[in-house]
Design a protein around this motif. Structure first.
Motif, PDB file in Angstrom:
ATOM      1  N   TYR A 210      -4.707 -21.204  21.249  1.00  0.00           N
ATOM      2  CA  TYR A 210      -4.016 -19.944  20.894  1.00  0.00           C
ATOM      3  C   TYR A 210      -5.036 -20.041  19.447  1.00  0.00           C
ATOM      4  O   TYR A 210      -5.172 -18.668  19.420  1.00  0.00           O
ATOM      5  CB  TYR A 210      -2.549 -20.512  19.958  1.00  0.00           C
TER       6      TYR A 210
ATOM      7  N   PRO B  11     -17.059 -18.578  24.996  1.00  0.00           N
ATOM      8  CA  PRO B  11     -15.958 -18.744  25.702  1.00  0.00           C
ATOM      9  C   PRO B  11     -16.000 -19.674  23.697  1.00  0.00           C
ATOM     10  O   PRO B  11     -17.240 -20.876  24.061  1.00  0.00           O
ATOM     11  CB  PRO B  11     -14.692 -18.771  26.127  1.00  0.00           C
TER      12      PRO B  11
ATOM     13  N   ARG C 192      -8.064 -18.865  21.265  1.00  0.00           N
ATOM     14  CA  ARG C 192      -7.921 -17.376  21.066  1.00  0.00           C
ATOM     15  C   ARG C 192      -7.813 -16.423  20.575  1.00  0.00           C
ATOM     16  O   ARG C 192      -8.314 -15.280  20.623  1.00  0.00           O
ATOM     17  CB  ARG C 192      -6.882 -17.432  22.261  1.00  0.00           C
ATOM     18  N   ALA C 193      -7.178 -16.558  19.295  1.00  0.00           N
ATOM     19  CA  ALA C 193      -6.808 -15.439  17.917  1.00  0.00           C
ATOM     20  C   ALA C 193      -8.122 -15.423  17.427  1.00  0.00           C
ATOM     21  O   ALA C 193      -8.740 -13.890  17.088  1.00  0.00           O
ATOM     22  CB  ALA C 193      -6.061 -16.182  17.456  1.00  0.00           C
ATOM     23  N   SER C 194      -9.133 -16.303  17.761  1.00  0.00           N
ATOM     24  CA  SER C 194      -9.981 -15.951  16.762  1.00  0.00           C
ATOM     25  C   SER C 194     -11.243 -14.950  17.889  1.00  0.00           C
ATOM     26  O   SER C 194     -11.897 -14.406  17.639  1.00  0.00           O
ATOM     27  CB  SER C 194     -11.115 -17.168  16.729  1.00  0.00           C
ATOM     28  N   ALA C 195     -11.027 -16.209  19.434  1.00  0.00           N
ATOM     29  CA  ALA C 195     -12.048 -14.969  20.250  1.00  0.00           C
ATOM     30  C   ALA C 195     -11.717 -13.608  19.975  1.00  0.00           C
ATOM     31  O   ALA C 195     -12.562 -12.642  19.917  1.00  0.00           O
ATOM     32  CB  ALA C 195     -11.902 -15.341  21.997  1.00  0.00           C
ATOM     33  N   ARG C 196     -10.449 -12.690  20.099  1.00  0.00           N
ATOM     34  CA  ARG C 196      -9.789 -11.518  19.990  1.00  0.00           C
ATOM     35  C   ARG C 196      -9.738 -11.231  19.347  1.00  0.00           C
ATOM     36  O   ARG C 196     -10.553  -9.940  18.511  1.00  0.00           O
ATOM     37  CB  ARG C 196      -8.063 -12.035  20.201  1.00  0.00           C
ATOM     38  N   ALA C 197     -10.314 -11.752  17.682  1.00  0.00           N
ATOM     39  CA  ALA C 197     -10.199 -10.762  16.550  1.00  0.00           C
ATOM     40  C   ALA C 197     -12.319 -10.454  16.580  1.00  0.00           C
ATOM     41  O   ALA C 197     -12.587 -10.002  16.463  1.00  0.00           O
ATOM     42  CB  ALA C 197     -10.057 -11.705  14.898  1.00  0.00           C
ATOM     43  N   ARG C 198     -13.294 -11.730  17.210  1.00  0.00           N
ATOM     44  CA  ARG C 198     -14.519 -11.342  17.466  1.00  0.00           C
ATOM     45  C   ARG C 198     -14.563  -9.972  17.740  1.00  0.00           C
ATOM     46  O   ARG C 198     -15.245  -9.224  17.595  1.00  0.00           O
ATOM     47  CB  ARG C 198     -14.931 -12.895  17.830  1.00  0.00           C
ATOM     48  N   ARG C 199     -13.398  -9.954  19.644  1.00  0.00           N
ATOM     49  CA  ARG C 199     -13.607  -9.026  19.712  1.00  0.00           C
ATOM     50  C   ARG C 199     -13.875  -7.721  19.348  1.00  0.00           C
ATOM     51  O   ARG C 199     -14.439  -6.527  19.465  1.00  0.00           O
ATOM     52  CB  ARG C 199     -12.947  -9.077  21.518  1.00  0.00           C
ATOM     53  N   GLU C 200     -12.500  -7.794  18.166  1.00  0.00           N
ATOM     54  CA  GLU C 200     -11.717  -6.231  18.173  1.00  0.00           C
ATOM     55  C   GLU C 200     -12.859  -5.774  16.976  1.00  0.00           C
ATOM     56  O   GLU C 200     -12.800  -5.059  16.826  1.00  0.00           O
ATOM     57  CB  GLU C 200     -10.526  -6.872  17.289  1.00  0.00           C
TER      58      GLU C 200
ATOM     59  N   GLU D 270     -15.652  -4.891  18.920  1.00  0.00           N
ATOM     60  CA  GLU D 270     -15.065  -3.568  19.890  1.00  0.00           C
ATOM     61  C   GLU D 270     -15.125  -2.209  17.706  1.00  0.00           C
ATOM     62  O   GLU D 270     -16.115  -1.102  18.256  1.00  0.00           O
ATOM     63  CB  GLU D 270     -13.871  -3.318  19.756  1.00  0.00           C
TER      64      GLU D 270
END
Length: 178
Positions: free
Chosen positions: A46, A26, A49-57, A60
């Motif tokens: 926030y 993280p 979190r959005a950048s982490a979500r973007a990296r995760r996406e 994937e």
């Protein structure tokens, strides 16, 4: 087949290693939030979190494209394997049909030869039977002729004896008549 097996094995290994790996570390702000640190701006957390979500996406998506490539490669390999197996099956079927035709031909030739052999043996046996009959007939004739020769020799000897007796009688009569 073995190359396909190793590829699918590698694919499952890659999949496991990627899915089993711990998530990306993280961000430093997320670490401070989890550890109980204070962050006065909620918009920064926030954004993290959005950048982490973007990296995760993004990860994937890369994983999905990688798996789709591997699946396409494996599908292509399956298709190639299927086509090669199909052509080999066709070759084997034609060889089998040729072998069956050859077998049928050989069986028919064998039957002809056995029939000819049986005919020859039956012909031979009939010829042998005829020869035996002829031999018996000739032996009978020979025995009959031998008996006739015995009779003839006896008759000749009797005839000679009678001639001798006749000659002796003629001499006796001629002496008596003088």
């Amino acid at each position: 087949m073995s190359s396909l097996y190793t590829r699918s094995k590698e694919f499952t290994r890659n999949r496991k290693s990627q899915s089993d790996s711990p998530p990306a570390s993280p961000s430093p702000t997320a670490k401070t939030l989890e550890s109980g640190g204070s962050n006065p701006t909620t918009s920064d957390s926030y954004g993290d979190r959005a950048s982490a979500r973007a990296r995760r996406e993004a990860r994937e998506a890369r994983l999905a494209t990688l798996t789709s490539r591997v699946e396409e490669d494996s599908n292509r390999d399956y298709k190639k394997l299927y086509e090669s197996a199909l052509t080999e099956n066709q070759k084997l079927k034609t060889k089998l049909q040729e072998a069956q035709l050859e077998l049928a031909d050989i069986k028919s030739k064998l039957e002809k030869v056995t029939q000819q052999k049986q005919e020859k043996t039956s012909d031979r046996s009939s010829v042998l039977e005829m020869e035996k009959r002829e031999r018996r007939a000739l032996e009978r004739k020979m025995s009959e002729m031998e008996e006739e020769m015995k009779v003839l020799t006896e008759l000749k000897s009797d005839n000679q004896r009678l001639k001798d007796e006749n000659g002796a009688l003629i001499r006796v009569i001629s002496k008596l008549s003088k």
